[in-house]
Enzyme design. Structure first.
Site, short mmCIF file in Angstrom:
data_model
loop_
_atom_site.label_atom_id
_atom_site.label_comp_id
_atom_site.label_asym_id
_atom_site.label_seq_id
_atom_site.Cartn_x
_atom_site.Cartn_y
_atom_site.Cartn_z
CD GLU A 43 -0.97 0.78 3.65
OE1 GLU A 43 -1.14 2.01 3.58
OE2 GLU A 43 -1.37 0.08 4.60
CE LYS A 132 -3.92 1.48 10.19
NZ LYS A 132 -3.64 2.52 9.16
#
Length: 214
Positions: A43, A132
């Site tokens: 990412e 997350k």
């Protein structure tokens, strides 16, 4: 790429490499070095200058081999722009229903940040697949283990402060994958051009996850 394939790759390999603050000309060498070490998910954070161009380049050149995502996605317009650039998933440090909605409307994976049981259950109600846990290093592996008592069906990805010393504790506490930034994509290693060291770091993290999983 279909959302379920993105989820499966994240869970199977166990590591999301977080690239923050890198220069565009370094991006492909970083991605190749990580891939050579077994990392298949990367990412680029949206507070990195030129992030959209880097996501677009990664999607174009590495999209057949790696899962390309965006991090630090804080609002719906940013979510739309990273999808347009080629990101197949997004992470956020917070729980924002508008960002979740924007990603879900495009059938893309969104991994929002959660730090309390209230946020975790709210994210679950919004149809989130992976969460997350942030900031994981400050919260600790014991926190993860204890919240998974009543919330055992939630799939957590600890991010923030994860390293080779504590990753085993989090894996044993039930984490399904990890987001690793500077401990993996190390600035001094990149500045020195030691991309073989980056590959070795990737191998070490992949192996640590494999070793400690149930």
């Amino acid at each position: 790429m279909e959302k379920w394939k993105v989820i499966r790759t994240i869970e199977e390999t166990g590591i999301i490499a977080i690239v923050r603050g890198t220069k565009p000309q370094e991006m492909m060498r970083i991605a190749s070095a990580l891939y050579n070490g077994g990392v298949k998910v990367i990412e680029v954070t949206c507070n990195t200058p030129g992030y959209l161009g880097m996501i677009e380049q990664l999607a174009g050149e590495m999209g057949e081999k790696m899962i390309i995502g965006a991090g630090t996605v804080l609002n719906a317009p940013t979510a739309q722009s990273v999808i347009d650039a080629g990101a197949t998933f997004a992470l956020a440090p917070d729980l924002n229903p508008e960002v979740i909605k924007a990603l879900h409307e495009k059938n893309r994976l969104i991994i929002p940040g959660v730090a309390t049981p209230t946020e975790m259950v709210q994210a679950q109600r919004l149809g989130v697949d992976l969460m997350k846990l942030f900031p994981a290093g400050a919260l600790g592996a014991r926190f993860l283990k204890e919240v998974r008592g009543p919330l055992a069906d939630i799939r957590f990805i600890p991010v923030g402060g994860i390293n080779l010393t504590n990753i085993g504790e989090f894996a044993e506490a039930g984490a399904v994958a990890f987001g690793i930034g500077g401990e993996l994509v190390n600035k001094s290693v990149i500045d020195s051009g030691s991309y073989d060291q980056l590959t070795k770091r990737a191998e070490d993290f992949i192996e640590a996850v494999r070793r400690h999983r149930h």
